[in-house]
Write a protein that holds these residues in place. Structure first.
Motif, mmCIF file in Angstrom:
data_model
loop_
_atom_site.group_PDB
_atom_site.id
_atom_site.type_symbol
_atom_site.label_atom_id
_atom_site.label_comp_id
_atom_site.label_asym_id
_atom_site.label_seq_id
_atom_site.Cartn_x
_atom_site.Cartn_y
_atom_site.Cartn_z
ATOM 1 N N SER A 26 -5.191 3.376 8.703
ATOM 2 C CA SER A 26 -6.524 2.896 9.088
ATOM 3 C C SER A 26 -6.840 1.535 8.484
ATOM 4 C CB SER A 26 -7.619 3.864 8.596
ATOM 5 O OG SER A 26 -7.443 5.150 9.100
ATOM 6 N N GLY A 27 -6.058 1.086 7.497
ATOM 7 C CA GLY A 27 -6.511 -0.083 6.741
ATOM 8 C C GLY A 27 -5.436 -1.116 6.482
ATOM 9 N N SER A 28 -5.370 -1.556 5.236
ATOM 10 C CA SER A 28 -4.511 -2.680 4.871
ATOM 11 C C SER A 28 -3.020 -2.386 5.055
ATOM 12 C CB SER A 28 -4.819 -3.046 3.415
ATOM 13 O OG SER A 28 -3.644 -3.363 2.749
ATOM 14 N N GLY A 29 -2.626 -1.149 4.841
ATOM 15 C CA GLY A 29 -1.226 -0.791 5.076
ATOM 16 C C GLY A 29 -0.272 -1.219 3.974
ATOM 17 N N SER A 30 -0.782 -1.347 2.750
ATOM 18 C CA SER A 30 0.144 -1.738 1.672
ATOM 19 C C SER A 30 1.192 -0.641 1.444
ATOM 20 C CB SER A 30 -0.612 -2.052 0.377
ATOM 21 O OG SER A 30 -1.250 -0.907 -0.122
ATOM 22 N N ASN A 31 0.806 0.602 1.635
ATOM 23 C CA ASN A 31 1.800 1.686 1.510
ATOM 24 C C ASN A 31 2.810 1.640 2.648
ATOM 25 O OD1 ASN A 31 1.173 3.614 -0.860
ATOM 26 N ND2 ASN A 31 -0.845 3.142 0.007
ATOM 27 N N LEU A 106 0.576 10.341 6.636
ATOM 28 C CA LEU A 106 -0.761 9.737 6.650
ATOM 29 C C LEU A 106 -0.835 8.830 5.429
ATOM 30 C CD1 LEU A 106 -3.023 12.857 7.478
ATOM 31 C CD2 LEU A 106 -1.685 11.414 9.026
ATOM 32 N N ALA A 107 -0.863 7.510 5.674
ATOM 33 C CA ALA A 107 -0.867 6.546 4.563
ATOM 34 C C ALA A 107 -2.131 5.702 4.673
ATOM 35 C CB ALA A 107 0.383 5.671 4.619
ATOM 36 N N GLY A 108 -3.191 6.179 4.024
ATOM 37 C CA GLY A 108 -4.469 5.481 4.151
ATOM 38 C C GLY A 108 -5.101 5.715 5.507
ATOM 39 N N PHE A 109 -4.854 6.900 6.072
ATOM 40 C CA PHE A 109 -5.479 7.249 7.353
ATOM 41 C C PHE A 109 -6.805 7.933 7.056
ATOM 42 C CE2 PHE A 109 -6.222 10.167 10.937
ATOM 43 C CZ PHE A 109 -6.293 9.223 11.950
ATOM 44 N N MET A 110 -7.904 7.375 7.591
ATOM 45 C CA MET A 110 -9.226 7.747 7.088
ATOM 46 C C MET A 110 -10.056 8.618 8.031
ATOM 47 S SD MET A 110 -8.958 6.531 4.139
ATOM 48 C CE MET A 110 -10.595 6.712 3.437
ATOM 49 N N ARG A 111 -9.430 9.256 9.017
ATOM 50 C CA ARG A 111 -10.211 10.199 9.831
ATOM 51 C C ARG A 111 -9.762 11.621 9.518
ATOM 52 N NH1 ARG A 111 -12.190 8.712 15.850
ATOM 53 N NH2 ARG A 111 -13.851 10.112 15.194
ATOM 54 N N VAL A 190 -4.098 2.909 -9.467
ATOM 55 C CA VAL A 190 -3.608 4.080 -8.724
ATOM 56 C C VAL A 190 -2.770 3.627 -7.530
ATOM 57 C CG1 VAL A 190 -4.316 6.054 -7.296
ATOM 58 C CG2 VAL A 190 -5.425 5.641 -9.493
ATOM 59 N N GLN A 191 -3.175 2.525 -6.912
ATOM 60 C CA GLN A 191 -2.403 2.064 -5.760
ATOM 61 C C GLN A 191 -0.973 1.675 -6.167
ATOM 62 O OE1 GLN A 191 -4.009 -1.071 -3.126
ATOM 63 N NE2 GLN A 191 -3.820 0.523 -1.570
ATOM 64 N N LYS A 192 -0.847 1.102 -7.364
ATOM 65 C CA LYS A 192 0.504 0.799 -7.872
ATOM 66 C C LYS A 192 1.341 2.072 -7.960
ATOM 67 C CE LYS A 192 0.770 -3.072 -11.105
ATOM 68 N NZ LYS A 192 0.759 -3.320 -12.573
ATOM 69 N N LEU A 193 0.704 3.139 -8.414
ATOM 70 C CA LEU A 193 1.416 4.425 -8.486
ATOM 71 C C LEU A 193 1.808 4.909 -7.091
ATOM 72 C CD1 LEU A 193 -0.569 6.591 -11.087
ATOM 73 C CD2 LEU A 193 1.204 4.914 -11.494
ATOM 74 N N GLU A 194 0.859 4.758 -6.159
ATOM 75 C CA GLU A 194 1.128 5.205 -4.783
ATOM 76 C C GLU A 194 2.370 4.512 -4.222
ATOM 77 O OE1 GLU A 194 -3.554 5.884 -3.499
ATOM 78 O OE2 GLU A 194 -2.420 4.239 -2.627
ATOM 79 N N HIS A 195 2.492 3.222 -4.550
ATOM 80 C CA HIS A 195 3.616 2.447 -4.004
ATOM 81 C C HIS A 195 4.949 2.905 -4.564
ATOM 82 C CE1 HIS A 195 0.645 -1.046 -2.986
ATOM 83 N NE2 HIS A 195 0.517 -0.004 -2.201
HETATM 84 C C1 GRF Z 1 -4.725 4.182 -0.526
HETATM 85 O O1 GRF Z 1 -5.063 3.664 -1.757
HETATM 86 C C2 GRF Z 1 -4.987 5.662 -0.419
HETATM 87 O O2 GRF Z 1 -5.106 6.266 -1.641
HETATM 88 C C3 GRF Z 1 -6.280 5.739 0.291
HETATM 89 O O3 GRF Z 1 -6.282 4.657 1.165
HETATM 90 C C4 GRF Z 1 -5.536 3.613 0.583
HETATM 91 C C5 GRF Z 1 -4.646 3.039 1.622
HETATM 92 O O4 GRF Z 1 -4.131 1.821 1.216
HETATM 93 N N1 GRF Z 1 -6.433 7.013 0.959
HETATM 94 P P1 GRF Z 1 -3.175 1.015 2.159
HETATM 95 O O5 GRF Z 1 -3.814 0.971 3.536
HETATM 96 O O6 GRF Z 1 -1.852 1.698 2.188
HETATM 97 O O7 GRF Z 1 -3.109 -0.357 1.557
#
Ligand code: GRF
Length: 234
Positions: A26-31, A106-111, A190-195
């Motif tokens: 849904s968003g920036s897609g850094s993951n 689902l990587a930052g999918f917000m629905r 936390v985002q660093k951890l996610e990556h």
């Molecule tokens: C992540 O930080 C995740 O925890 C949250 O949405 C963000 C998505 O980031 N649910 P990105 O779009 O992958 O940059």
């Protein structure tokens, strides 16, 4: 296909083939970018077969297009009218059936998806959530963790089930809070951890170390039970 059948998609012979992964964003897609980089460098044995976005303005779309990955946009605000979740799901189902992924991420999918969709997707589905589940389901996790005075925070990867953020947790990455942390700094940490956690978890699934069939390690003689917790302080 019912939920009980879906895990056979991962159980099939994928050991020597790249895992076919569809990503919802849904968003920036850094993951997503981390997965693209890992795929392109050959470090992660996956093929991202397509990206679905529910927002036309998501930067994740540009990232996918730059990597020549098929993108489907089912915008929830197209023509000024909110697309119902049912309509989104109808389009997404057709697209996923076409791509035939082994795994949906689902990587930052917000629905919030309906149980009907979740129970009928053509592959197991996992979600990245910014908290140490089962604590802090839902939104605004970083501020809630600070307000509660927690010592530890992090992110989790769990199987998606009909109940929000409640499916089996596969892996978690933890950090300890510092007195200087605020919601913005925690979000970055936390985002660093996610990556790190997301590609690493997908690697364990692709290599069949984690079985989505049994929700355990495939060879669990020497391995602890899930979730696997990593302390990745940064
Ligand atoms: C992540 O930080 C995740 O925890 C949250 O949405 C963000 C998505 O980031 N649910 P990105 O779009 O992958 O940059």
């Amino acid at each position: 296909m019912s939920k009980s059948d879906s895990s056979s998609f991962v159980a099939k012979d994928i050991k020597n083939k790249p895992l076919r992964v569809a990503v919802l964003v849904s968003g920036s897609g850094s993951n997503l970018q981390v997965l693209i980089d890992a795929m392109q460098s050959g470090k992660l044995p996956i093929e991202i077969v397509g990206v679905i976005s529910n927002r036309a303005d998501a930067y994740a779309i540009t990232r996918a297009q730059q990597a020549h990955i098929p993108v489907a946009i089912f915008s929830h605000t197209d023509s000024g009218k909110r697309m119902t979740i049912k309509t989104f799901e109808r389009h997404a189902s057709v697209q996923l059936q076409d791509w035939q992924p082994d795994l949906i991420v689902l990587a930052g999918f917000m629905r919030v998806l309906s149980s009907d969709f979740i129970n009928n997707v053509p592959a197991p589905m996992i979600n990245l959530h910014p908290s140490l589940l089962p604590a802090y389901k839902g939104l605004d996790t970083h501020q809630r963790v600070i307000t509660a005075g927690e010592r530890y925070h992090g992110c989790s990867i769990h199987v998606v089930t009909a109940e929000l953020d409640a499916g089996a947790v596969l892996t978690q990455a933890l950090l300890s809070l510092s007195a200087k942390d605020n919601a913005a700094s925690l979000q970055k940490r936390v985002q660093k951890l996610e990556h790190q956690l997301l590609p690493w978890t997908i690697l364990l699934i692709a290599k069949q170390v984690i079985s989505l069939d049994t929700l355990s390690f495939t060879n669990n003689d020497y391995l602890p039970s899930l979730p696997l917790k990593l302390f990745l302080d940064n």
